[in-house]
Design a protein around this motif. Structure first.
Motif, PDB file in Angstrom:
ATOM      1  N   GLN A   1      -3.388   5.761  -2.319  1.00  8.64           N
ATOM      2  CA  GLN A   1      -4.161   4.413  -2.474  1.00  8.64           C
ATOM      3  C   GLN A   1      -5.564   4.374  -1.778  1.00  8.64           C
ATOM      4  O   GLN A   1      -5.566   4.562  -0.494  1.00  8.64           O
TER       5      GLN A   1
ATOM      6  N   VAL B   1       0.586  -1.130   0.065  1.00 12.23           N
ATOM      7  CA  VAL B   1      -0.028   0.001   0.045  1.00 12.23           C
ATOM      8  C   VAL B   1       0.847   1.252   0.119  1.00 12.23           C
ATOM      9  O   VAL B   1       1.912   1.210   0.664  1.00 12.23           O
TER      10      VAL B   1
ATOM     11  N   ILE C   1      -8.335   2.375   0.450  1.00 11.24           N
ATOM     12  CA  ILE C   1      -8.396   1.351   1.406  1.00 11.24           C
ATOM     13  C   ILE C   1      -9.466   1.396   2.553  1.00 11.24           C
ATOM     14  O   ILE C   1      -9.893   2.305   2.868  1.00 11.24           O
TER      15      ILE C   1
END
Length: 178
Positions: A132, A128, A134
């Motif tokens: 990004q 990660v 999540i």
């Protein structure tokens, strides 16, 4: 001694006769009051006519239904011009399918100038980086450090407004990984 006994018996009889007359007078008075006293009881009021009320609950929507609340929140969210409102039409990324509490940060690694966090979900490990998506609450990784990942999530409050909240996944030590 017989004169004393006779006098004693005579005195006892006289006292017994006096004592009984007071009790008899009280009983006579009580009987007289009972005969003269008549209780006055008011008659009970007639009962009111009962008119049944037909409650048509089957035809109406339950006001406590969670589905009703969710529908109203969804309608409000569609028409809202809230700047925090996430794009609900964009395709979801892979790690958006997992709640944050199922993820464990187990390390970091460097590829060029980009730092990646290593997240373990079940038995798989994912990389990660900052930016990004999540988690299930429209989270974006804002910073990847050696000891933690900072995440900005967007959630709906009770009034249906979209609000930001910060979350953090910290590096798990070897004892905590089990």
């Amino acid at each position: 001694m017989s004169k004393q006994a006779g006098a004693f018996v005579a005195a006892a009889l006289l006292l017994a006769g006096c004592g009984d007359s007071d009790v008899k007078e009280v009983h006579d008075w009580m009987d007289q009051v009972k005969q003269q006293t008549r209780p006055a009881v008011k008659p009970l009021a007639e009962p009111k006519d009962f008119l049944p009320y037909a409650y048509g609950a089957k035809e109406t929507v339950d006001p406590f239904s969670p589905n009703k609340l969710l529908n109203q929140l969804a309608k409000a969210a569609e028409t809202s011009q809230d700047p925090n409102k996430p794009d609900l039409q964009r395709p979801r990324e892979q790690l958006e399918g997992y709640p944050l509490d199922t993820m464990k940060m187990v390390g970091t690694m460097q590829k060029g100038s980009v730092t990646y966090a290593l997240l373990q979900i079940d038995r798989a490990v994912y990389q990660v980086r900052a930016g990004q998506r999540i988690g299930q609450n429209f989270g974006i990784v804002t910073r990847v450090g050696d000891d933690a990942i900072n995440i900005r999530e967007v959630v709906q409050d009770a009034a249906g407004e979209w609000v930001e909240r910060m979350a953090k996944l910290e590096l798990q030590s070897k004892e905590n990984r089990k």
